[in-house]
Design a protein around this motif. Structure first.
Motif, PDB file in Angstrom:
ATOM      1  N   GLU A  28       1.593  -4.361  -4.441  1.00  0.00           N
ATOM      2  CA  GLU A  28       2.813  -4.574  -3.665  1.00  0.00           C
ATOM      3  C   GLU A  28       3.611  -3.392  -3.831  1.00  0.00           C
ATOM      4  O   GLU A  28       3.496  -2.449  -4.665  1.00  0.00           O
ATOM      5  CB  GLU A  28       3.648  -5.635  -4.453  1.00  0.00           C
ATOM      6  N   ILE A  29       4.096  -2.931  -2.629  1.00  0.00           N
ATOM      7  CA  ILE A  29       4.728  -1.953  -2.287  1.00  0.00           C
ATOM      8  C   ILE A  29       6.242  -2.046  -2.002  1.00  0.00           C
ATOM      9  O   ILE A  29       6.758  -3.076  -1.259  1.00  0.00           O
ATOM     10  CB  ILE A  29       4.235  -0.827  -1.314  1.00  0.00           C
ATOM     11  N   ARG A  30       7.005  -1.307  -2.616  1.00  0.00           N
ATOM     12  CA  ARG A  30       8.474  -1.353  -2.244  1.00  0.00           C
ATOM     13  C   ARG A  30       9.187   0.124  -2.049  1.00  0.00           C
ATOM     14  O   ARG A  30       8.874   0.848  -2.901  1.00  0.00           O
ATOM     15  CB  ARG A  30       9.270  -1.839  -3.369  1.00  0.00           C
ATOM     16  N   LEU A  31       9.622   0.205  -0.643  1.00  0.00           N
ATOM     17  CA  LEU A  31       9.980   1.435  -0.182  1.00  0.00           C
ATOM     18  C   LEU A  31      11.749   1.385  -0.437  1.00  0.00           C
ATOM     19  O   LEU A  31      12.299   0.274  -0.705  1.00  0.00           O
ATOM     20  CB  LEU A  31       9.659   1.879   1.147  1.00  0.00           C
ATOM     21  N   PRO A  32      12.404   2.573  -0.305  1.00  0.00           N
ATOM     22  CA  PRO A  32      13.754   2.553  -0.463  1.00  0.00           C
ATOM     23  C   PRO A  32      14.421   1.572   0.538  1.00  0.00           C
ATOM     24  O   PRO A  32      14.078   1.605   1.538  1.00  0.00           O
ATOM     25  CB  PRO A  32      14.094   4.019  -0.209  1.00  0.00           C
TER      26      PRO A  32
END
Length: 100
Positions: free
Chosen positions: A29-33
């Protein structure tokens, strides 16, 4: 069990997900600003999926998939061919090694 890494652009978390049918789905899972554009999230997912494809041994039959949640996060996951515990374990090990 999950593994999380952070840098200035994204947080990546490796975990064992589950398909809607209950099959295991190793995932990153990726979370960006907050406020990151959809295109940038999509590009990050494609870039990560390409790395996963290149790291996948030729003998594995899983399919690398992406899912964009449209709120500066998404995931790259393995759609397992046989959905066995052994295949899921190999997938998790590869993803953890890839993310570091």
């Amino acid at each position: 069990m999950s593994t999380t890494t952070k840098n200035t652009q994204a947080t990546k978390t490796v975990s064992q997900g589950e398909s809607r049918y209950g099959s295991p789905e190793p995932q990153i899972e990726i979370r960006l600003p907050k406020g990151t554009s959809h295109r940038l999230v999509s590009a990050a997912l494609h870039k990560l999926a390409a790395k996963v494809e290149l790291a996948t041994p030729e003998c594995e039959r899983w399919i690398v998939q992406t899912e964009n949640f449209y709120d500066a996060r998404g995931r790259v996951y393995l759609e397992l061919a046989d959905a066995t515990a052994a295949e899921a374990k190999r997938g998790m090990a590869m993803l953890k090694k890839l993310v570091g």
